[in-house]
Design a protein around this motif. Structure first.
Motif, PDB file in Angstrom:
ATOM      1  N   UNK A 198      -1.130  13.654   6.653  1.00 33.97           N
ATOM      2  CA  UNK A 198      -0.185  12.805   5.941  1.00 33.97           C
ATOM      3  C   UNK A 198      -0.545  12.696   4.463  1.00 33.97           C
ATOM      4  N   UNK A 199      -1.791  12.337   4.178  1.00 32.30           N
ATOM      5  CA  UNK A 199      -2.200  12.141   2.785  1.00 32.30           C
ATOM      6  C   UNK A 199      -2.244  13.458   2.012  1.00 32.30           C
ATOM      7  N   UNK A 200      -2.548  14.544   2.692  1.00 34.90           N
ATOM      8  CA  UNK A 200      -2.542  15.861   2.031  1.00 34.90           C
ATOM      9  C   UNK A 200      -1.136  16.231   1.573  1.00 34.90           C
ATOM     10  N   UNK A 201      -0.133  15.768   2.291  1.00 33.33           N
ATOM     11  CA  UNK A 201       1.248  16.029   1.901  1.00 33.33           C
ATOM     12  C   UNK A 201       1.762  15.053   0.851  1.00 33.33           C
ATOM     13  N   UNK A 202       1.215  13.833   0.847  1.00 36.67           N
ATOM     14  CA  UNK A 202       1.702  12.814  -0.078  1.00 36.67           C
ATOM     15  C   UNK A 202       1.052  12.883  -1.467  1.00 36.67           C
ATOM     16  N   UNK A 203      -0.253  13.008  -1.535  1.00 37.93           N
ATOM     17  CA  UNK A 203      -0.963  12.887  -2.818  1.00 37.93           C
ATOM     18  C   UNK A 203      -0.494  13.870  -3.894  1.00 37.93           C
ATOM     19  N   UNK A 204      -0.256  15.142  -3.574  1.00 35.18           N
ATOM     20  CA  UNK A 204       0.196  16.054  -4.634  1.00 35.18           C
ATOM     21  C   UNK A 204       1.571  15.672  -5.216  1.00 35.18           C
ATOM     22  N   UNK A 205       2.334  14.854  -4.487  1.00 35.07           N
ATOM     23  CA  UNK A 205       3.698  14.517  -4.922  1.00 35.07           C
ATOM     24  C   UNK A 205       3.855  13.078  -5.386  1.00 35.07           C
ATOM     25  N   UNK A 206       2.819  12.279  -5.333  1.00 35.46           N
ATOM     26  CA  UNK A 206       2.983  10.848  -5.641  1.00 35.46           C
ATOM     27  C   UNK A 206       3.425  10.588  -7.072  1.00 35.46           C
ATOM     28  N   UNK A 207       3.113  11.490  -8.005  1.00 34.56           N
ATOM     29  CA  UNK A 207       3.528  11.313  -9.402  1.00 34.56           C
ATOM     30  C   UNK A 207       5.040  11.489  -9.584  1.00 34.56           C
ATOM     31  N   UNK A 208       5.731  12.014  -8.559  1.00 35.09           N
ATOM     32  CA  UNK A 208       7.186  12.132  -8.616  1.00 35.09           C
ATOM     33  C   UNK A 208       7.866  10.769  -8.486  1.00 35.09           C
ATOM     34  N   UNK A 209       7.121   9.776  -8.014  1.00 35.68           N
ATOM     35  CA  UNK A 209       7.659   8.423  -7.865  1.00 35.68           C
ATOM     36  C   UNK A 209       7.509   7.745  -9.227  1.00 35.68           C
ATOM     37  N   UNK A 210       8.633   7.526  -9.897  1.00 37.52           N
ATOM     38  CA  UNK A 210       8.617   7.110 -11.308  1.00 37.52           C
ATOM     39  C   UNK A 210       8.523   5.606 -11.537  1.00 37.52           C
ATOM     40  N   UNK A 211       8.991   4.795 -10.626  1.00 33.39           N
ATOM     41  CA  UNK A 211       9.077   3.354 -10.865  1.00 33.39           C
ATOM     42  C   UNK A 211       7.993   2.562 -10.128  1.00 33.39           C
ATOM     43  N   UNK A 212       6.762   3.073 -10.194  1.00 34.51           N
ATOM     44  CA  UNK A 212       5.657   2.417  -9.496  1.00 34.51           C
ATOM     45  C   UNK A 212       5.266   1.123 -10.203  1.00 34.51           C
ATOM     46  N   UNK A 213       4.777   0.176  -9.422  1.00 40.03           N
ATOM     47  CA  UNK A 213       4.319  -1.115  -9.938  1.00 40.03           C
ATOM     48  C   UNK A 213       2.927  -0.973 -10.552  1.00 40.03           C
ATOM     49  N   UNK A 214       2.072  -0.160  -9.883  1.00 45.85           N
ATOM     50  CA  UNK A 214       0.683   0.022 -10.322  1.00 45.85           C
ATOM     51  C   UNK A 214       0.143   1.319  -9.713  1.00 45.85           C
ATOM     52  N   UNK A 215      -1.157   1.492  -9.706  1.00 49.38           N
ATOM     53  CA  UNK A 215      -1.752   2.735  -9.182  1.00 49.38           C
ATOM     54  C   UNK A 215      -2.314   2.572  -7.766  1.00 49.38           C
ATOM     55  N   UNK A 216      -2.095   1.421  -7.158  1.00 44.98           N
ATOM     56  CA  UNK A 216      -2.632   1.145  -5.818  1.00 44.98           C
ATOM     57  C   UNK A 216      -1.924   2.013  -4.774  1.00 44.98           C
ATOM     58  N   UNK A 217      -2.723   2.547  -3.849  1.00 46.92           N
ATOM     59  CA  UNK A 217      -2.199   3.313  -2.713  1.00 46.92           C
ATOM     60  C   UNK A 217      -2.205   2.415  -1.474  1.00 46.92           C
ATOM     61  N   UNK A 218      -1.180   2.584  -0.640  1.00 47.63           N
ATOM     62  CA  UNK A 218      -1.067   1.818   0.593  1.00 47.63           C
ATOM     63  C   UNK A 218      -1.092   2.770   1.784  1.00 47.63           C
ATOM     64  N   UNK A 219      -1.986   2.495   2.715  1.00 45.22           N
ATOM     65  CA  UNK A 219      -2.038   3.210   3.982  1.00 45.22           C
ATOM     66  C   UNK A 219      -1.555   2.216   5.033  1.00 45.22           C
ATOM     67  N   UNK A 220      -0.410   2.504   5.638  1.00 43.37           N
ATOM     68  CA  UNK A 220       0.218   1.530   6.535  1.00 43.37           C
ATOM     69  C   UNK A 220       0.396   2.068   7.941  1.00 43.37           C
ATOM     70  N   UNK A 221       0.433   1.133   8.877  1.00 44.11           N
ATOM     71  CA  UNK A 221       0.789   1.437  10.259  1.00 44.11           C
ATOM     72  C   UNK A 221       1.944   0.530  10.637  1.00 44.11           C
ATOM     73  N   UNK A 222       2.997   1.139  11.171  1.00 44.36           N
ATOM     74  CA  UNK A 222       4.133   0.388  11.675  1.00 44.36           C
ATOM     75  C   UNK A 222       4.154   0.620  13.182  1.00 44.36           C
TER      76      UNK A 222
END
Length: 160
Positions: A30-54
Motif C-alpha cells: 500500500x505505502x509503496x504505491x502511495x508515497x511516490x504519488x503523494x505530492x500529486x495531492x495539492x491541497x494538503x493541510x500539513x506533511x503528516x501521514x495517516x495510516x488508517x484501518x477501517x
C-alpha cells in the motif's frame, strides 16, 4: 500504558486503500504505491501521514485475524476539489479517541497495540467505537529507527 483522551474534529483525507487482514498484511504494498504519488495531492493541510484501518462493524467481536478490513495511506486535505486519479477520499468523523505513543521501530508496533487491546482497554471505562483507527506519522516517525515515535489513535465510546 497511558492514554490521552481527546475529541478529534472531523478530518478530510485523500489517499489509497487496500483490502487486507492481519494474517495477510499488505501494508508495504500500500505505502509503496502511495508515497511516490503523494505530492500529486495539492491541497494538503500539513506533511503528516495517516495510516488508517477501517473495520466492519463488530470486527473485534470474537476477534479473528483473518477478517479483512480497509488499510489506508493518506494525508489530510482542506477540501475535495482536486483528487488525483486512482486516489480516494475518506472522512474521519468527529469523535472521542484514546491516543497512545508508540516508541521504537514500526515493526514493534504490534506490541503497543497488544497492550492497548489486552491491558488498557479492558481496564478502562471505554469500549472500541466503529470509526477509523489510525496512526499519525509526523516528523518524529522514522520507520525502523529505535528512536521513532508515532501516535496511535483508537476510537472509543463510554461503555453502555
Amino acid at each position: 500504558m497511558e492514554a490521552q483522551i481527546r475529541t478529534l474534529a472531523e478530518k478530510k483525507l485523500i489517499g489509497k486503500h487496500i483490502i487486507m487482514s492481519f494474517t495477510e498484511n499488505k501494508t508495504f504494498q500500500l505505502w509503496s504505491g502511495f508515497m511516490p504519488r503523494r505530492k500529486e495531492i495539492k491541497n494538503t493541510v500539513d506533511t503528516i501521514l495517516y495510516s488508517l484501518e477501517v473495520f466492519k462493524e463488530g470486527h473485534f467481536d470474537n476477534f479473528n485475524p483473518e477478517k479483512t478490513f480497509q488499510k489506508w495511506a493518506a494525508v489530510e486535505v482542506t477540501d475535495y476539489k482536486d483528487i488525483p486519479s486512482e486516489m480516494e477520499t475518506l472522512v474521519i468523523p468527529t469523535g472521542l479517541y484514546a491516543v497512545f505513543m508508540h516508541y521504537g521501530p514500526a515493526t514493534d508496533a504490534h506490541k503497543t497495540y497488544h497492550s492497548i487491546f489486552t491491558e488498557w482497554l479492558p481496564n478502562s471505562e471505554y469500549t472500541v467505537d466503529d470509526r477509523p483507527h489510525f496512526a499519525v506519522m509526523d516528523e518524529r516517525y522514522k520507520k525502523d529507527d529505535p528512536a521513532s515515535e508515532e501516535e496511535i489513535w483508537i476510537p472509543i465510546k463510554n461503555r453502555a
